[in-house]
Design a protein around this motif. Structure first.
Motif, mmCIF file in Angstrom:
data_model
loop_
_atom_site.group_PDB
_atom_site.id
_atom_site.type_symbol
_atom_site.label_atom_id
_atom_site.label_comp_id
_atom_site.label_asym_id
_atom_site.label_seq_id
_atom_site.Cartn_x
_atom_site.Cartn_y
_atom_site.Cartn_z
ATOM 1 N N PRO A 109 -31.077 76.495 -116.663
ATOM 2 C CA PRO A 109 -32.246 76.236 -117.520
ATOM 3 C C PRO A 109 -31.801 75.961 -118.956
ATOM 4 O O PRO A 109 -30.870 76.594 -119.452
ATOM 5 C CB PRO A 109 -33.049 77.533 -117.438
ATOM 6 N N LEU A 110 -32.437 75.033 -119.583
ATOM 7 C CA LEU A 110 -32.105 74.628 -120.942
ATOM 8 C C LEU A 110 -33.346 74.786 -121.813
ATOM 9 O O LEU A 110 -34.376 74.162 -121.555
ATOM 10 C CB LEU A 110 -31.649 73.164 -120.951
ATOM 11 N N ARG A 111 -33.232 75.619 -122.816
ATOM 12 C CA ARG A 111 -34.359 75.801 -123.739
ATOM 13 C C ARG A 111 -34.496 74.530 -124.582
ATOM 14 O O ARG A 111 -33.524 74.013 -125.115
ATOM 15 C CB ARG A 111 -34.115 77.009 -124.634
ATOM 16 N N THR A 112 -35.705 74.068 -124.684
ATOM 17 C CA THR A 112 -35.992 72.852 -125.437
ATOM 18 C C THR A 112 -37.053 73.156 -126.485
ATOM 19 O O THR A 112 -38.002 73.877 -126.214
ATOM 20 C CB THR A 112 -36.515 71.754 -124.483
ATOM 21 N N THR A 113 -36.887 72.597 -127.660
ATOM 22 C CA THR A 113 -37.865 72.773 -128.732
ATOM 23 C C THR A 113 -38.569 71.452 -128.977
ATOM 24 O O THR A 113 -37.922 70.421 -129.135
ATOM 25 C CB THR A 113 -37.180 73.252 -130.023
ATOM 26 N N VAL A 114 -39.881 71.494 -128.979
ATOM 27 C CA VAL A 114 -40.690 70.304 -129.252
ATOM 28 C C VAL A 114 -41.403 70.530 -130.577
ATOM 29 O O VAL A 114 -42.265 71.394 -130.678
ATOM 30 C CB VAL A 114 -41.729 70.068 -128.127
ATOM 31 N N PRO A 115 -41.042 69.775 -131.597
ATOM 32 C CA PRO A 115 -41.759 69.941 -132.872
ATOM 33 C C PRO A 115 -43.167 69.363 -132.765
ATOM 34 O O PRO A 115 -43.366 68.285 -132.222
ATOM 35 C CB PRO A 115 -40.909 69.153 -133.864
ATOM 36 N N ILE A 116 -44.117 70.102 -133.285
ATOM 37 C CA ILE A 116 -45.519 69.689 -133.238
ATOM 38 C C ILE A 116 -46.038 69.686 -134.668
ATOM 39 O O ILE A 116 -45.847 70.649 -135.407
ATOM 40 C CB ILE A 116 -46.345 70.652 -132.374
ATOM 41 N N PHE A 117 -46.701 68.602 -135.036
ATOM 42 C CA PHE A 117 -47.149 68.446 -136.418
ATOM 43 C C PHE A 117 -48.657 68.510 -136.596
ATOM 44 O O PHE A 117 -49.152 68.428 -137.702
ATOM 45 C CB PHE A 117 -46.603 67.136 -136.988
ATOM 46 N N ALA A 144 -52.738 71.793 -129.011
ATOM 47 C CA ALA A 144 -53.691 72.136 -127.948
ATOM 48 C C ALA A 144 -53.346 71.408 -126.650
ATOM 49 O O ALA A 144 -53.346 72.001 -125.564
ATOM 50 C CB ALA A 144 -55.115 71.800 -128.386
ATOM 51 N N LEU A 145 -53.015 70.135 -126.753
ATOM 52 C CA LEU A 145 -52.678 69.328 -125.590
ATOM 53 C C LEU A 145 -51.354 69.774 -124.969
ATOM 54 O O LEU A 145 -51.239 69.912 -123.742
ATOM 55 C CB LEU A 145 -52.608 67.851 -126.001
ATOM 56 N N ILE A 146 -50.359 70.025 -125.790
ATOM 57 C CA ILE A 146 -49.054 70.458 -125.287
ATOM 58 C C ILE A 146 -49.160 71.830 -124.630
ATOM 59 O O ILE A 146 -48.596 72.062 -123.555
ATOM 60 C CB ILE A 146 -48.005 70.435 -126.412
ATOM 61 N N LYS A 147 -49.890 72.737 -125.242
ATOM 62 C CA LYS A 147 -50.085 74.072 -124.663
ATOM 63 C C LYS A 147 -50.765 73.975 -123.302
ATOM 64 O O LYS A 147 -50.362 74.640 -122.341
ATOM 65 C CB LYS A 147 -50.915 74.943 -125.625
ATOM 66 N N THR A 148 -51.766 73.119 -123.182
ATOM 67 C CA THR A 148 -52.453 72.927 -121.906
ATOM 68 C C THR A 148 -51.486 72.391 -120.846
ATOM 69 O O THR A 148 -51.435 72.903 -119.723
ATOM 70 C CB THR A 148 -53.650 71.964 -122.072
ATOM 71 N N GLY A 149 -50.725 71.375 -121.208
ATOM 72 C CA GLY A 149 -49.766 70.791 -120.273
ATOM 73 C C GLY A 149 -48.698 71.781 -119.834
ATOM 74 O O GLY A 149 -48.359 71.865 -118.648
ATOM 75 N N LEU A 150 -48.165 72.553 -120.776
ATOM 76 C CA LEU A 150 -47.131 73.529 -120.429
ATOM 77 C C LEU A 150 -47.681 74.657 -119.553
ATOM 78 O O LEU A 150 -46.981 75.158 -118.661
ATOM 79 C CB LEU A 150 -46.487 74.099 -121.694
ATOM 80 N N ARG A 165 -40.905 80.926 -118.232
ATOM 81 C CA ARG A 165 -42.146 80.308 -118.703
ATOM 82 C C ARG A 165 -41.942 79.771 -120.115
ATOM 83 O O ARG A 165 -41.050 80.206 -120.837
ATOM 84 C CB ARG A 165 -43.268 81.338 -118.717
ATOM 85 N N HIS A 166 -42.793 78.871 -120.507
ATOM 86 C CA HIS A 166 -42.662 78.298 -121.846
ATOM 87 C C HIS A 166 -42.980 79.344 -122.915
ATOM 88 O O HIS A 166 -43.665 80.340 -122.647
ATOM 89 C CB HIS A 166 -43.567 77.067 -121.990
ATOM 90 N N ARG A 167 -42.456 79.119 -124.084
ATOM 91 C CA ARG A 167 -42.797 79.930 -125.260
ATOM 92 C C ARG A 167 -43.455 78.992 -126.246
ATOM 93 O O ARG A 167 -43.047 77.851 -126.386
ATOM 94 C CB ARG A 167 -41.540 80.516 -125.930
ATOM 95 N N PHE A 168 -44.439 79.474 -126.922
ATOM 96 C CA PHE A 168 -45.143 78.646 -127.887
ATOM 97 C C PHE A 168 -45.099 79.374 -129.219
ATOM 98 O O PHE A 168 -45.711 80.426 -129.377
ATOM 99 C CB PHE A 168 -46.597 78.438 -127.424
ATOM 100 N N LEU A 169 -44.322 78.842 -130.144
ATOM 101 C CA LEU A 169 -44.149 79.484 -131.437
ATOM 102 C C LEU A 169 -44.898 78.719 -132.521
ATOM 103 O O LEU A 169 -44.925 77.488 -132.501
ATOM 104 C CB LEU A 169 -42.667 79.556 -131.814
ATOM 105 N N GLY A 170 -45.441 79.449 -133.471
ATOM 106 C CA GLY A 170 -46.071 78.816 -134.617
ATOM 107 C C GLY A 170 -45.011 78.336 -135.599
ATOM 108 O O GLY A 170 -43.806 78.504 -135.398
ATOM 109 N N ARG A 171 -45.468 77.724 -136.661
ATOM 110 C CA ARG A 171 -44.576 77.138 -137.660
ATOM 111 C C ARG A 171 -43.605 78.169 -138.243
ATOM 112 O O ARG A 171 -42.411 77.936 -138.312
ATOM 113 C CB ARG A 171 -45.420 76.512 -138.774
#
Length: 180
Positions: A109-117, A144-150, A165-171
């Protein structure tokens, strides 16, 4: 007489590679796979494990063509979610989980970071794209869309996999973890 035999005998010419000589000595098989890329090798492995008489023929070295030029990333089908191709998501997740079990020395498994603006970008265009199967470049996707998809993807991934499972971090938390 074929170009691979000498005029006085039906045995292979002495300059042939041993693998070719073996094929000429036993010229039949239940299945012949042409091409030793990732699909050819996987098919060969699967059939051989089932006891099928199978031969794999490759012109160059194994996975020397397109398979060697890939990113070598087992994506697990997350990219199919956007177009609603849930069967492909399920199939990709099953393949990924199988590779995690059978080849843990190659697949990790490879942790990936997706920047969201933004928060709500794409919230209207994404469902429309999903329903109409429109092609082309998608618009920016918001949190909102990325969180739903993940979350949907995690539901597909939960059965038999070892991918967290995915992690969703704030700024603030994201910048603390990845300051650069």
């Amino acid at each position: 007489m074929s170009p691979t035999t000498s005029p006085t005998t039906t045995r292979p010419a002495p300059d042939l590679r041993s693998e070719i000589a073996e094929l000429l000595a036993r010229p039949t098989a239940d299945v012949v796979i042409i091409g030793g890329g990732i699909n050819g090798l996987a098919t060969f492995r699967d059939l051989a494990l089932q006891g099928v008489d199978v031969v794999l023929v490759e012109r160059d070295d194994f996975v020397s063509g397109a398979s060697s030029a890939s990113s070598h990333m087992i994506h697990g089908g997350i990219r199919y979610l956007e177009n609603g191709e849930f069967r492909l998501v399920q199939e990709s997740v099953q393949e990924r989980n199988g590779l995690l079990r059978t080849a843990p020395h190659y697949v990790k498994p490879l942790r990936t970071t997706v920047p969201i603006f933004s928060t709500f970008s794409g919230i209207l265009s994404a469902p429309l794209r999903f329903l109409t199967h429109r092609q082309g470049r998608p618009t920016e996707r918001g949190a909102a869309l990325i969180k739903t998809g993940l979350t949907i993807y995690d539901a597909f991934s939960r059965d038999g996999g070892s991918v967290p499972r995915h992690r969703f971090l704030g700024r603030k938390a994201s910048l603390a973890e990845l300051p650069a």
